[in-house]
Every structure is written in C-alpha cells, then in structure tokens.
Design a protein around this motif. Structure first.
Motif, PDB file in Angstrom:
ATOM      1  N   ASP A 408       0.268   6.290   5.539  1.00  0.00           N
ATOM      2  CA  ASP A 408       1.514   5.215   5.234  1.00  0.00           C
ATOM      3  C   ASP A 408       0.865   4.033   4.990  1.00  0.00           C
ATOM      4  O   ASP A 408       0.997   3.044   3.977  1.00  0.00           O
ATOM      5  CB  ASP A 408       2.668   5.276   5.883  1.00  0.00           C
ATOM      6  N   LYS A 409       0.174   3.273   6.276  1.00  0.00           N
ATOM      7  CA  LYS A 409      -0.021   2.100   6.447  1.00  0.00           C
ATOM      8  C   LYS A 409      -1.694   1.513   6.050  1.00  0.00           C
ATOM      9  O   LYS A 409      -1.672   0.321   5.322  1.00  0.00           O
ATOM     10  CB  LYS A 409      -0.007   1.659   7.862  1.00  0.00           C
ATOM     11  N   VAL A 410      -2.530   2.515   5.692  1.00  0.00           N
ATOM     12  CA  VAL A 410      -3.884   2.383   5.264  1.00  0.00           C
ATOM     13  C   VAL A 410      -4.169   3.075   3.982  1.00  0.00           C
ATOM     14  O   VAL A 410      -4.414   2.316   2.935  1.00  0.00           O
ATOM     15  CB  VAL A 410      -4.614   2.913   6.431  1.00  0.00           C
ATOM     16  N   ALA A 411      -4.188   4.204   3.911  1.00  0.00           N
ATOM     17  CA  ALA A 411      -4.459   5.127   2.816  1.00  0.00           C
ATOM     18  C   ALA A 411      -3.849   4.971   1.445  1.00  0.00           C
ATOM     19  O   ALA A 411      -4.317   4.650   0.281  1.00  0.00           O
ATOM     20  CB  ALA A 411      -4.702   6.477   2.924  1.00  0.00           C
ATOM     21  N   THR A 412      -2.463   4.791   1.476  1.00  0.00           N
ATOM     22  CA  THR A 412      -1.629   4.686   0.532  1.00  0.00           C
ATOM     23  C   THR A 412      -1.828   3.258  -0.387  1.00  0.00           C
ATOM     24  O   THR A 412      -2.186   3.431  -1.515  1.00  0.00           O
ATOM     25  CB  THR A 412       0.073   4.984   0.742  1.00  0.00           C
ATOM     26  N   PRO A 413      -1.659   2.209   0.328  1.00  0.00           N
ATOM     27  CA  PRO A 413      -1.740   0.929  -0.442  1.00  0.00           C
ATOM     28  C   PRO A 413      -3.351   0.792  -0.892  1.00  0.00           C
ATOM     29  O   PRO A 413      -3.418   0.268  -2.016  1.00  0.00           O
ATOM     30  CB  PRO A 413      -1.628   0.031   0.582  1.00  0.00           C
ATOM     31  N   ALA A 414      -4.349   1.250  -0.066  1.00  0.00           N
ATOM     32  CA  ALA A 414      -5.657   1.212  -0.400  1.00  0.00           C
ATOM     33  C   ALA A 414      -6.114   2.065  -1.698  1.00  0.00           C
ATOM     34  O   ALA A 414      -6.569   1.452  -2.651  1.00  0.00           O
ATOM     35  CB  ALA A 414      -6.898   1.817   0.786  1.00  0.00           C
ATOM     36  N   TYR A 415      -5.442   3.388  -1.894  1.00  0.00           N
ATOM     37  CA  TYR A 415      -5.906   4.111  -2.938  1.00  0.00           C
ATOM     38  C   TYR A 415      -5.159   3.447  -4.241  1.00  0.00           C
ATOM     39  O   TYR A 415      -5.400   3.271  -5.231  1.00  0.00           O
ATOM     40  CB  TYR A 415      -5.400   5.492  -2.782  1.00  0.00           C
ATOM     41  N   ARG A 431     -11.528  -0.260   4.032  1.00  0.00           N
ATOM     42  CA  ARG A 431     -10.160   0.189   4.402  1.00  0.00           C
ATOM     43  C   ARG A 431      -9.737   1.287   5.113  1.00  0.00           C
ATOM     44  O   ARG A 431      -9.300   1.599   6.042  1.00  0.00           O
ATOM     45  CB  ARG A 431      -9.146  -0.241   3.354  1.00  0.00           C
ATOM     46  N   LEU A 432     -10.200   2.307   4.266  1.00  0.00           N
ATOM     47  CA  LEU A 432     -10.183   3.693   4.623  1.00  0.00           C
ATOM     48  C   LEU A 432     -10.794   4.204   6.075  1.00  0.00           C
ATOM     49  O   LEU A 432     -10.483   4.750   6.701  1.00  0.00           O
ATOM     50  CB  LEU A 432     -10.400   5.011   3.781  1.00  0.00           C
ATOM     51  N   VAL A 433     -12.121   3.536   6.082  1.00  0.00           N
ATOM     52  CA  VAL A 433     -12.732   3.848   7.176  1.00  0.00           C
ATOM     53  C   VAL A 433     -12.608   3.063   8.495  1.00  0.00           C
ATOM     54  O   VAL A 433     -12.281   3.471   9.495  1.00  0.00           O
ATOM     55  CB  VAL A 433     -14.305   3.788   7.045  1.00  0.00           C
ATOM     56  N   LYS A 434     -12.914   1.516   8.190  1.00  0.00           N
ATOM     57  CA  LYS A 434     -12.592   0.722   9.312  1.00  0.00           C
ATOM     58  C   LYS A 434     -11.121   0.933   9.903  1.00  0.00           C
ATOM     59  O   LYS A 434     -10.876   0.890  11.060  1.00  0.00           O
ATOM     60  CB  LYS A 434     -13.169  -0.638   9.000  1.00  0.00           C
ATOM     61  N   ASP A 435     -10.418   0.506   8.956  1.00  0.00           N
ATOM     62  CA  ASP A 435      -9.028   0.156   9.166  1.00  0.00           C
ATOM     63  C   ASP A 435      -8.428   1.620   9.735  1.00  0.00           C
ATOM     64  O   ASP A 435      -7.709   1.731  10.771  1.00  0.00           O
ATOM     65  CB  ASP A 435      -8.005  -0.059   8.161  1.00  0.00           C
TER      66      ASP A 435
END
Length: 445
Positions: A408-415, A431-435
């Motif tokens: 919800d907080k990282v992957a959805t907005p990044a993709y 974003r996917l890895v570090k965050d």
C-alpha cells in the motif's frame, strides 16, 4: 491432513507471515446474523453458518443450491447461507472473531488468511478433512494455506491471468497466435503489440493495462520471467532484491505505454471492468485480465462481437504465474468443527466443485474436478484456462510479513508512477528495495 502421530507433509511448508490489519472502522462492517453455530433448543438440530463471498448471480445460485441440497440430505445439521462481500471481508471477519460471533464456515482468499491463522481465529484442519479431499488438491495449492505446522483453509478455486482479445484483429494481423504450450515471450508480446497498433490506426492501442491495483498483477506475472522480488535467508528473514527477472514485466508495461505507444495510458488507473467497453468498441485489441472476467464479456459484449482467450506472455520459465486461491476455512471457536468439515467436503466433491467453478468462471484446484470434460471445451476459452492451471504457483509475497504495508505505502505508488513515466527504473528499484526493506525490517525484528 488425516490424523497421524507425526506431522503431515503439508506442515513442512515455509511459515507465511501474519498480515497487518487496519481495523479502526471494523465495528461498522460486522455483518448481522454471523453468530456461531448452536443447536436449536426446540428441535436439537445443529446449525452452521456458511459465509460466502460469491457475487456473480451464477455463483450465488450455485452456492445456494448446494446449501439446499445439503440441508435436504442432512436434516440434523442445518446450514444457513450468509452473504458476505469481498470489499469488506477482512475487517468484518476480524470484528466477528473478536466478538465471538464468527461464521462457522468461512469463504475467503489464501492471501487474507495469515493474520487470522496466527491470531488463533481459524481451526487447524489437519485431521478434519477427508483423504479424498486432501489427496485431490495439489501440494502447491496446500502451501498457500499452511502457516507454521497448521493448515487453515481449503484452496478450491483459482484463476490465471489471460489476454482477452478481439478475434478479428488478432487473426487478420498475421501475428502468431499463442498457445498455452507456446505463449508469446515478453519480447514477442512487445513486437506483436507494435504490429497490432500500426494496423489498428490512430487513437487505438494493441493493449489496455487496467492497473488500478498494480502489485499482484506485476508480481504474479513476473514469476514467468524469473522474478521473485522477495528472498528468504537462512535466518528466515525476508529481504527484497530487484533482479533482471523482476524488471521484465514492469519494463514491458512501461515501454508499451511510454516508448512504443502501443498501450493506452488512460487505462493505467482503471479496473478490469472499466477497460471492457474500449475492447468492445475496437479501441483496444487485448486486455490482460483474470480468467473470471470472461463472464462479463459474455454478458456485456455487443451482439456480433467475436473474442478469444489467449495465454498471458511468459518468460523462459514457461506459462508460470502466481495465484492466491479462494479458500474455505472453519472458525476455531465453532463448536461443530467436524460437521463444518463434512459440509466443506460435500461442497468440494468433484461434481460440486465443477458447479462452483462454472458459477465463478474460475478453475478448480482439485485435479478430478479440473479434469471434467465440461471445463475443457473450446467455448469461452475454458480449455485455455485448464491448460494454464498446471503452471499456477503460490503468489510470491503471500508469506511475507509486512507485505500489506509495503504494497500500500511503497509498491503501489512506485509502480503507478513508473508505468505512467513519472519515474525511471532506477527510482522504481530504489523505492521497492530501499524503502521496502525498511518496512519489512519492522516486522522481522
């Protein structure tokens, strides 16, 4: 699964993590009537409540018919059908568990069970289910419902992602028509999309990617290209690594939208149903969707619209995808677990499972039901789906502690930003890895 002094083979699967639950407003979502089973004081009958999440008319009808058939042949064990909703099921169940008013038999999905299993709300089904049922469902499906040494659901329906395409555009273009045995590679898919877009003319696209919820689609399709993203170490902890395999699917989507102009940018924030009118109107040649969307095509397509089901593109690993099957579980607090298990066994007899699968336009997990000739016909792409079933594997992130927050907080907005062209691959990976690893670390201390 059957009673035995030693752990069954199912108990040796990796331990999926407990999911995070947002329950602040859950009390408002509790469905009425979901009280635990209790004998009726007037006639001594056992009464079980079965909460179903069926929503398509054919599926609701099939479930209700099976409940009626059970009740007709089991006068001393009455089952009441309770209608639930996929939109609110997690919070509704959590509230009902905490309040001691959970339904006895619970319809859900495997990726929603971890929180309830680790929270002690679901019954361990080992020793309750028949050998017929446990042996008919493949081990890879049981893995999706195994937490620690317990088994907390019966996986019974599943669906691959496929391409629903306008038949005339595909056949007139001269491109190779893919099969489950020889699907398009991701590279070939990109080239095919260029050919189709050029043939269709200005303002039309080969592909519409409805990715309002992009994470599961990206990760599950990525398995075919060797992407896993989540890697468990010897200490049992999970970390995120972004490999070349993880880049194939998002890279294809990004390039189709932003470089090749073969995929519509306007559908990236849409749901699957939102893309169908454009398919019917000839604006798109293909839409990647779950197998069950065929029902909407049949019911909504204009007269004369000819369509076909094609396998999704695949990588070197072949037509492999991740899935989270639909499940049936038993509440731990149910006083009639054996009776509830008997009802589940009845629902999932091969002939009955076929009825449920047809009602939901999905595929059974059970091998006998999957072999039913009526699910292997060419009409409406059934044969394509059953051929793809052998490549369905547990979804990559299903056992990852902290996955819901990461999603919800990282992957959805990044993709979403990557697919729209707002960020590049380097920023996506960061974003996917570090965050992402910062999120997962909080759940694995």
């Amino acid at each position: 699964m059957t009673p035995a002094p030693a752990p069954t083979p199912l108990s040796r699967f990796p331990r999926p993590a407990r999911t995070a639950a947002a329950v602040a407003a859950a009390l408002a979502l509790l469905l009425t009537g979901c009280t635990a089973a209790a004998p009726d004081g007037s006639d001594g009958r056992i009464r079980l409540r079965f909460q179903s999440l069926a929503w398509q008319k054919e599926s609701v009808d099939a479930n209700k018919e099976l409940v009626r058939e059970w009740n007709a042949s089991h006068p001393d064990i009455r089952v009441e059908y309770v209608q639930g909703s996929w939109d609110s099921v997690h919070d509704q169940l959590l509230t009902s568990f905490e309040g001691g008013e959970a339904p006895d038999v619970i319809h859900d999905a495997s990726d929603d069970l971890a929180d309830f299993a680790h929270g002690g709300h679901l019954a361990d089904l080992r020793g309750l289910l028949s050998e017929r049922l446990t042996s008919d469902i493949p081990r890879r499906s049981w893995e999706t419902v195994t937490f620690g040494e317990g088994v907390y659901g019966v996986p019974f329906l599943q669906e691959p992602r496929v391409l629903i395409a306008e038949k005339g555009i595909i056949e007139s273009s001269g491109v190779r028509v893919p099969t489950p045995e020889h699907p398009w590679s991701w590279e070939e898919f990109r080239e095919v999309a260029k050919v189709l877009t050029a043939a269709m003319g200005k303002g039309r696209y080969a592909v519409a990617w409805p990715l309002r919820e992009p994470v599961s689609a990206t990760l599950n399709l990525g398995l075919s290209a060797g992407g896993r993203l989540f890697h468990r170490g010897g200490d049992g902890k999970v970390t995120i690594r972004f490999t070349e395999g993880d880049a194939v699917v998002p890279g294809t989507i990004h390039d189709q939208v932003n470089t090749d102009r073969t995929a519509s940018p306007s559908t990236l924030g849409a749901g699957g149903s939102d893309a169908l009118p454009g398919l019917f109107g000839g604006k798109y040649a293909m839409v990647p969707l779950g197998f069950s969307y065929r029902q909407q095509v049949v019911s909504q397509a204009p007269e004369g619209f000819e369509w076909m089901v094609l396998p999704a593109p695949a990588g070197p690993g072949g037509a492999v995808q991740g899935v989270s099957p639909q499940t049936l579980s038993i509440a731990r607090d149910s006083p009639y677990k054996k009776e509830a298990a008997a009802f589940i066994d009845f629902l999932l007899r091969p002939a009955n499972t076929v009825r449920l699968a047809k009602g939901d336009w999905m595929l059974p997990t059970g091998e006998k039901a999957l072999a039913d000739p009526s699910l292997r016909v060419a009409e409406h792409g059934w044969a394509i789906g059953t051929a793809l079933a052998r490549g369905l594997e547990p979804a990559p992130a299903q056992s990852v502690r902290g996955y819901p927050e990461w999603k919800d907080k990282v992957a959805t907005p990044a993709y979403q930003e990557y697919y729209s062209g707002a960020i590049d691959r380097e920023e996506l990976e960061k974003r996917l890895v570090k965050d992402g690893n910062l999120v997962l670390a909080r759940y694995q201390r």
